[in-house]
Structure formats: C-alpha cells, structure tokens
Write a protein that holds these residues in place. Structure first.
Motif, PDB file in Angstrom:
ATOM      1  N   UNK A   1      -1.028   1.087  -3.259  1.00  0.00           N
ATOM      2  CA  UNK A   1      -2.421   0.434  -2.971  1.00  0.00           C
ATOM      3  C   UNK A   1      -2.203  -0.253  -1.646  1.00  0.00           C
ATOM      4  N   UNK A   2      -0.963  -0.771  -1.550  1.00  0.00           N
ATOM      5  CA  UNK A   2      -0.692  -1.556  -0.325  1.00  0.00           C
ATOM      6  C   UNK A   2      -0.449  -0.524   1.002  1.00  0.00           C
ATOM      7  N   UNK A   3       0.054   0.414   0.746  1.00  0.00           N
ATOM      8  CA  UNK A   3       0.252   1.604   1.686  1.00  0.00           C
ATOM      9  C   UNK A   3      -1.018   2.228   2.075  1.00  0.00           C
ATOM     10  N   UNK A   4      -1.864   2.436   1.158  1.00  0.00           N
ATOM     11  CA  UNK A   4      -3.427   2.960   1.176  1.00  0.00           C
ATOM     12  C   UNK A   4      -4.056   1.890   2.268  1.00  0.00           C
ATOM     13  N   UNK A   5      -3.993   0.603   1.671  1.00  0.00           N
ATOM     14  CA  UNK A   5      -4.968  -0.475   2.461  1.00  0.00           C
ATOM     15  C   UNK A   5      -4.212  -0.525   4.137  1.00  0.00           C
ATOM     16  N   UNK A   6      -3.082  -0.563   4.225  1.00  0.00           N
ATOM     17  CA  UNK A   6      -2.559  -0.534   5.598  1.00  0.00           C
ATOM     18  C   UNK A   6      -3.125   0.665   6.362  1.00  0.00           C
ATOM     19  N   UNK A   7      -2.954   1.969   5.667  1.00  0.00           N
ATOM     20  CA  UNK A   7      -3.553   3.226   6.357  1.00  0.00           C
ATOM     21  C   UNK A   7      -4.859   2.928   6.724  1.00  0.00           C
ATOM     22  N   UNK A   8      -5.675   2.382   5.952  1.00  0.00           N
ATOM     23  CA  UNK A   8      -7.131   2.185   5.998  1.00  0.00           C
ATOM     24  C   UNK A   8      -7.364   1.196   7.217  1.00  0.00           C
ATOM     25  N   UNK A   9      -6.427   0.208   7.215  1.00  0.00           N
ATOM     26  CA  UNK A   9      -6.727  -0.605   8.388  1.00  0.00           C
ATOM     27  C   UNK A   9      -6.350  -0.123   9.633  1.00  0.00           C
ATOM     28  N   UNK A  10      -5.314   0.738   9.817  1.00  0.00           N
ATOM     29  CA  UNK A  10      -5.064   1.256  10.931  1.00  0.00           C
ATOM     30  C   UNK A  10      -6.087   2.341  11.453  1.00  0.00           C
TER      31      UNK A  10
ATOM     32  N   UNK B   1     -12.071   9.339   6.336  1.00  0.00           N
ATOM     33  CA  UNK B   1     -11.799   9.710   4.918  1.00  0.00           C
ATOM     34  C   UNK B   1     -10.550   8.576   4.396  1.00  0.00           C
ATOM     35  N   UNK B   2      -9.938   7.974   5.182  1.00  0.00           N
ATOM     36  CA  UNK B   2      -8.745   7.130   4.940  1.00  0.00           C
ATOM     37  C   UNK B   2      -9.429   5.696   4.485  1.00  0.00           C
ATOM     38  N   UNK B   3     -10.537   5.373   5.251  1.00  0.00           N
ATOM     39  CA  UNK B   3     -11.285   4.211   5.051  1.00  0.00           C
ATOM     40  C   UNK B   3     -12.064   4.347   3.825  1.00  0.00           C
ATOM     41  N   UNK B   4     -12.833   5.358   3.569  1.00  0.00           N
ATOM     42  CA  UNK B   4     -13.237   5.450   2.428  1.00  0.00           C
ATOM     43  C   UNK B   4     -12.435   5.461   0.974  1.00  0.00           C
ATOM     44  N   UNK B   5     -11.384   6.194   1.178  1.00  0.00           N
ATOM     45  CA  UNK B   5     -10.297   6.100   0.043  1.00  0.00           C
ATOM     46  C   UNK B   5      -9.991   4.562  -0.470  1.00  0.00           C
ATOM     47  N   UNK B   6      -9.893   3.732   0.643  1.00  0.00           N
ATOM     48  CA  UNK B   6      -9.358   2.332   0.410  1.00  0.00           C
ATOM     49  C   UNK B   6     -10.413   1.436  -0.140  1.00  0.00           C
TER      50      UNK B   6
END
Length: 160
Positions: free
Chosen positions: A61-70, A91-96
């Motif tokens: 979850x933390x990794x997904x959040x960081x990817x979405x922030x980037x 897509x990464x933003x929507x996943x988070x």
C-alpha cells in the motif's frame, strides 16, 4: 579424494530426486510441518504468517501510494509544460484512490519554481535581468545581430 568426489556426486543426484530414498523419507517426515521445522507451535506459526501478510500488505500500500504521488507530480509537470498526458500515470493515480496528493516537500519545490518563473515573466523581473546585464554585452549582441542580418540580406539580394 575419490570418496569425496563420489559423495559430492551422490548428494547432487539425491538433490535432483534420483535415489537415496531412505534418507529423503526421514528428512521429509520431520519437515512436513513447517511450524515444527522453525521451532514454533502451530498457533505461533499461524500468527507469524498473519503478521508477515499484514506487513506485506502495508508495504504494498505504501509503495502504491508513493507511485501515485510520483505520477501526480509527473501529471502536474506535464500540465505545466503542456506535454502530452500519460495514461499510465492516470492509472496509477486511480489505483491509489482519490487521496493522492503531492508530498509536502515536493509541493514546496513546485511552488518555489512557479514563483521564480512568475517573477521572471513579470516586467520587474525583466528589468532586473536588464540591470544585471553588462552594457557591453548588449552592444556586442546588437552588433552581431545587425551583422548577421546584413550578411543574410546580401546573400539573398545580388544588387547589394
């Protein structure tokens, strides 16, 4: 030496499952219960497995959040510089989820850059740039531009 080589080869053959049935059965009998092989009770082992799964989920979850922030930062920069959008970032933003925002330190950096660009674009910023320039440099640039225009005109017009 020959005994040692023979022993090494037989151990390799056993590890591939080609023989040594009596020794393998003894080892498998003791290792059938993973909790016993790690020196834990069944309940302790199950609790340990639950903790490992929970920690992995938190890391994911933390990794997904960081990817979405980037991805959010990249989207912001693409908008700023009018670059084409990327579906992968969206897509990464929507996943988070909807709670994605720029990290505070990145937000400060972006705001500072934006303020600097606004200052440079303003009339006062242009005047400050003129004050910082050397008058000789301006004369040299003007002379070079005039010479360049004159040469290009001479090449185009054979009458001059």
């Amino acid at each position: 030496m020959a005994f040692l080589m023979k022993s090494m080869i037989s151990n390799q053959v056993k590890s591939f499952g080609f023989g040594g049935g009596s020794e393998e059965k003894k080892e498998e009998g003791g290792a059938s219960d993973p909790a016993a092989s790690q020196g834990m009770t069944r309940e302790d082992y199950e609790e340990y497995q639950k903790q490992m799964i929970e920690e992995k989920m938190e890391r994911d979850a933390a990794f997904t959040q960081k990817k979405a922030e980037r991805a959010c930062l990249r989207v912001h920069l693409r908008e700023k510089y009018r670059l084409p959008k990327s579906e992968m970032d969206e897509n990464q933003i929507q996943m988070a989820g909807d709670d994605v925002d720029l990290p505070e330190d990145l937000r400060k950096m972006v705001d500072e850059d934006q303020e600097e660009e606004e200052d440079k674009d303003s009339i006062l910023g242009q005047l400050q740039n003129l004050q910082n320039m050397d008058l000789d440099t301006i004369k040299e640039k003007a002379q070079a531009t005039f010479t360049e225009i004159k040469q290009s005109a001479e090449q185009k017009c054979s009458v001059m």
